[in-house]
Design a protein around this motif. Structure first.
Motif, PDB file in Angstrom:
ATOM      1  N   LEU A 214       0.973  -1.216   0.008  1.00  0.00           N
ATOM      2  CA  LEU A 214       0.169  -0.007  -0.090  1.00  0.00           C
ATOM      3  C   LEU A 214       0.760   1.353   0.083  1.00  0.00           C
ATOM      4  CD1 LEU A 214      -2.768  -1.012   2.564  1.00  0.00           C
ATOM      5  CD2 LEU A 214      -2.994  -1.178   0.295  1.00  0.00           C
ATOM      6  N   SER A 215       0.361   2.163  -0.460  1.00  0.00           N
ATOM      7  CA  SER A 215       1.172   3.396  -0.848  1.00  0.00           C
ATOM      8  C   SER A 215       1.128   4.316   0.871  1.00  0.00           C
ATOM      9  CB  SER A 215       0.537   4.510  -1.771  1.00  0.00           C
ATOM     10  OG  SER A 215      -0.536   4.903  -1.287  1.00  0.00           O
ATOM     11  N   LEU A 216       2.071   5.165   0.711  1.00  0.00           N
ATOM     12  CA  LEU A 216       2.205   5.930   2.172  1.00  0.00           C
ATOM     13  C   LEU A 216       0.709   6.481   2.276  1.00  0.00           C
ATOM     14  CD1 LEU A 216       5.899   7.086   2.255  1.00  0.00           C
ATOM     15  CD2 LEU A 216       4.877   5.350   3.855  1.00  0.00           C
ATOM     16  N   GLU A 217       0.325   7.170   1.254  1.00  0.00           N
ATOM     17  CA  GLU A 217      -1.048   8.137   1.199  1.00  0.00           C
ATOM     18  C   GLU A 217      -2.049   7.106   1.641  1.00  0.00           C
ATOM     19  OE1 GLU A 217       1.332   7.776  -1.281  1.00  0.00           O
ATOM     20  OE2 GLU A 217       2.204   9.951  -0.880  1.00  0.00           O
ATOM     21  N   ALA A 218      -2.310   6.024   1.221  1.00  0.00           N
ATOM     22  CA  ALA A 218      -3.224   5.051   1.399  1.00  0.00           C
ATOM     23  C   ALA A 218      -3.417   4.749   3.075  1.00  0.00           C
ATOM     24  CB  ALA A 218      -3.432   4.120   0.648  1.00  0.00           C
ATOM     25  N   LEU A 219      -2.043   4.410   3.271  1.00  0.00           N
ATOM     26  CA  LEU A 219      -1.912   4.019   4.863  1.00  0.00           C
ATOM     27  C   LEU A 219      -2.345   5.243   5.907  1.00  0.00           C
ATOM     28  CD1 LEU A 219       1.339   2.206   4.753  1.00  0.00           C
ATOM     29  CD2 LEU A 219      -0.915   1.349   5.158  1.00  0.00           C
ATOM     30  N   ARG A 220      -1.982   6.729   5.412  1.00  0.00           N
ATOM     31  CA  ARG A 220      -2.259   7.838   6.131  1.00  0.00           C
ATOM     32  C   ARG A 220      -3.747   8.024   6.357  1.00  0.00           C
ATOM     33  NH1 ARG A 220       2.859   9.807   3.881  1.00  0.00           N
ATOM     34  NH2 ARG A 220       4.400   9.881   5.551  1.00  0.00           N
ATOM     35  N   GLU A 221      -4.402   7.747   4.989  1.00  0.00           N
ATOM     36  CA  GLU A 221      -5.751   7.902   4.887  1.00  0.00           C
ATOM     37  C   GLU A 221      -6.571   7.036   5.751  1.00  0.00           C
ATOM     38  OE1 GLU A 221      -6.793   7.416   0.950  1.00  0.00           O
ATOM     39  OE2 GLU A 221      -5.900   9.476   0.222  1.00  0.00           O
ATOM     40  N   ARG A 222      -5.923   5.674   5.938  1.00  0.00           N
ATOM     41  CA  ARG A 222      -6.633   4.866   6.692  1.00  0.00           C
ATOM     42  C   ARG A 222      -6.628   5.077   8.020  1.00  0.00           C
ATOM     43  NH1 ARG A 222      -6.109  -1.506   4.263  1.00  0.00           N
ATOM     44  NH2 ARG A 222      -6.757  -0.995   2.247  1.00  0.00           N
ATOM     45  N   ALA A 223      -5.243   5.654   8.592  1.00  0.00           N
ATOM     46  CA  ALA A 223      -5.146   5.980   9.874  1.00  0.00           C
ATOM     47  C   ALA A 223      -6.084   7.173  10.127  1.00  0.00           C
ATOM     48  CB  ALA A 223      -3.670   6.425  10.008  1.00  0.00           C
ATOM     49  N   ALA A 224      -6.244   8.099   9.314  1.00  0.00           N
ATOM     50  CA  ALA A 224      -7.008   9.347   9.799  1.00  0.00           C
ATOM     51  C   ALA A 224      -8.436   8.767   9.803  1.00  0.00           C
ATOM     52  CB  ALA A 224      -7.001   9.966   8.561  1.00  0.00           C
ATOM     53  N   ILE A 225      -8.876   7.789   9.108  1.00  0.00           N
ATOM     54  CA  ILE A 225     -10.382   7.121   9.155  1.00  0.00           C
ATOM     55  C   ILE A 225     -10.434   6.514  10.373  1.00  0.00           C
ATOM     56  CG2 ILE A 225     -11.929   5.209   8.272  1.00  0.00           C
ATOM     57  CD1 ILE A 225     -10.957   6.090   5.533  1.00  0.00           C
ATOM     58  N   ASN A 226      -9.373   5.761  10.879  1.00  0.00           N
ATOM     59  CA  ASN A 226      -9.573   5.067  12.271  1.00  0.00           C
ATOM     60  C   ASN A 226      -9.622   6.040  13.352  1.00  0.00           C
ATOM     61  OD1 ASN A 226      -9.442   2.394  10.932  1.00  0.00           O
ATOM     62  ND2 ASN A 226      -7.285   2.120  10.898  1.00  0.00           N
ATOM     63  N   ARG A 227      -8.839   7.134  13.448  1.00  0.00           N
ATOM     64  CA  ARG A 227      -8.912   8.042  14.480  1.00  0.00           C
ATOM     65  C   ARG A 227     -10.246   8.421  14.511  1.00  0.00           C
ATOM     66  NH1 ARG A 227      -3.564   9.481  12.752  1.00  0.00           N
ATOM     67  NH2 ARG A 227      -4.110  11.094  11.092  1.00  0.00           N
ATOM     68  N   VAL A 228     -10.896   8.946  13.454  1.00  0.00           N
ATOM     69  CA  VAL A 228     -12.317   9.399  13.516  1.00  0.00           C
ATOM     70  C   VAL A 228     -13.347   8.554  13.987  1.00  0.00           C
ATOM     71  CG1 VAL A 228     -14.314  10.293  12.060  1.00  0.00           C
ATOM     72  CG2 VAL A 228     -11.801  10.940  11.529  1.00  0.00           C
ATOM     73  N   VAL A 229     -13.388   7.187  13.705  1.00  0.00           N
ATOM     74  CA  VAL A 229     -13.917   6.169  14.002  1.00  0.00           C
ATOM     75  C   VAL A 229     -13.983   5.881  15.495  1.00  0.00           C
ATOM     76  CG1 VAL A 229     -14.510   3.640  13.930  1.00  0.00           C
ATOM     77  CG2 VAL A 229     -14.173   5.000  11.851  1.00  0.00           C
ATOM     78  N   ASN A 230     -12.516   6.088  16.076  1.00  0.00           N
ATOM     79  CA  ASN A 230     -12.272   5.584  17.331  1.00  0.00           C
ATOM     80  C   ASN A 230     -12.542   6.817  18.437  1.00  0.00           C
ATOM     81  OD1 ASN A 230     -11.748   2.758  16.786  1.00  0.00           O
ATOM     82  ND2 ASN A 230      -9.428   3.677  16.073  1.00  0.00           N
ATOM     83  N   ARG A 231     -13.150   7.963  17.935  1.00  0.00           N
ATOM     84  CA  ARG A 231     -13.228   8.954  18.952  1.00  0.00           C
ATOM     85  C   ARG A 231     -14.649   8.767  19.508  1.00  0.00           C
ATOM     86  NH1 ARG A 231     -12.015  14.224  14.836  1.00  0.00           N
ATOM     87  NH2 ARG A 231      -9.614  14.047  15.116  1.00  0.00           N
TER      88      ARG A 231
END
Length: 231
Positions: A214-231
Motif C-alpha cells: 500500500l502507498s504511504l498516502e493510502a496508509l495515512r488515509e486509513r489511519a485518519a479514518i480509524n482516528r475518526v471512528v475511534n473518537r
C-alpha cells in the motif's frame, strides 16, 4: 599498549566513557515496563520515550570503561541484536495480518566507533529476477548519521557524533540465490535508500508500505479514518 589491549576509554575519550556508563544502563522508568501502551500511540502522535530503546535498555549489557576492544564489540553486537529483536516485535505487532515482512536479525558495528552500530530487524522480498533477488531490508541504529550507498557497502554509515541516538532506515538490496549481497538496488528509493528517519511513526508507515504494497498516502488515509471512528 597493544591494539588488542587498548582500553575502551583510552580509545574513545572521556565523553564516550560517560555515555557508556549511563546511556546503556537498565532503565528504572515504569513507562519502559509498559511498552504495549506506547505501541498503540504510534499513529496518534503522542509523545513518549523513544521506542524500542526504552524497552530494550532494560535488557542491555553495560559497557564499561575498562573493557578491551573485543569486549566492546561483543557487548555492542549483543545489545544491538536485542534492540533489533524488540524493533521487529514492535513493528510486526502493528502490521496487518498477511504482511510480507519476515524477521531477520543481524547486528553490525561501526569499525571506527565500535560502541555504535545497526541491526537489521526485517526484510521483504520485492522481486525474484533471473540473476538476483530484490529485497528491502529494515534497520534500527543506535546512532544518528548519514547513509551513503554509492560506495557499494564500504563506508555506508557516517555518524554525526559518537553519542548514542536512534534512527530507522531501509535499504533496497540485491541478493544472489544463496542470500549473498550483490549490491544496492539503485533503481529504487534515493540511490538504494528506501527511507531514513528518527521518527518512529514515519518508520512504521514506511515499513507498512513496503510489507503490504500500500502507498504511504493510502496508509495515512486509513489511519485518519480509524482516528475518526475511534473518537
Amino acid at each position: 599498549m597493544s591494539v588488542a589491549k587498548l582500553q575502551y576509554g583510552d580509545r574513545f575519550g572521556d565523553d564516550v566513557k560517560k555515555i557508556s556508563r549511563t546511556a546503556l544502563s537498565p532503565s528504572s522508568s515504569s513507562d519502559a515496563a509498559l511498552p504495549s501502551a506506547k505501541y498503540t500511540r504510534w499513529f496518534h502522535g503522542e509523545a513518549g520515550e523513544p521506542e524500542p530503546m526504552a524497552t530494550s535498555a532494560k535488557k542491555f549489557r553495560r559497557l564499561a570503561a575498562d573493557m578491551v576492544l573485543s569486549e566492546v564489540i561483543a557487548v555492542t553486537k549483543e545489545n544491538l541484536s536485542i534492540l533489533g529483536d524488540d524493533a521487529n516485535h514492535l513493528f510486526a505487532s502493528s502490521l496487518p495480518t498477511g504482511h510480507r515482512m519476515r524477521k531477520a536479525i543481524r547486528a553490525s558495528i561501526l569499525q571506527s566507533v565500535p560502541h555504535l552500530g545497526a541491526c537489521k530487524f526485517g526484510e521483504v522480498v520485492t522481486e525474484h529476477g533471473p540473476n538476483a533477488i530484490a529485497v528491502t531490508q529494515m534497520f534500527i541504529a543506535n546512532f544518528d548519521g548519514e547513509i551513503n550507498t554509492s560506495a557499494g557497502g564500504t563506508d555506508l554509515y557516517k555518524p554525526r557524533s559518537q553519542d548514542f541516538d536512534q534512527m530507522f532506515f531501509g535499504l533496497h538490496v540485491l541478493l544472489d540465490r544463496n542470500g549473498n549481497f550483490l549490491g544496492f538496488n539503485h533503481r529504487l528509493g534515493e540511490n538504494g535508500l528506501a527511507f531514513q528517519t528518527k521518527n518512529i511513526s514515519t518508520a512504521l508507515y514506511n515499513v507498512a508500505s513496503t510489507s503490504t504494497g500500500l502507498s504511504l498516502e493510502a496508509l495515512r488515509e486509513r489511519a485518519a479514518i480509524n482516528r475518526v471512528v475511534n473518537r
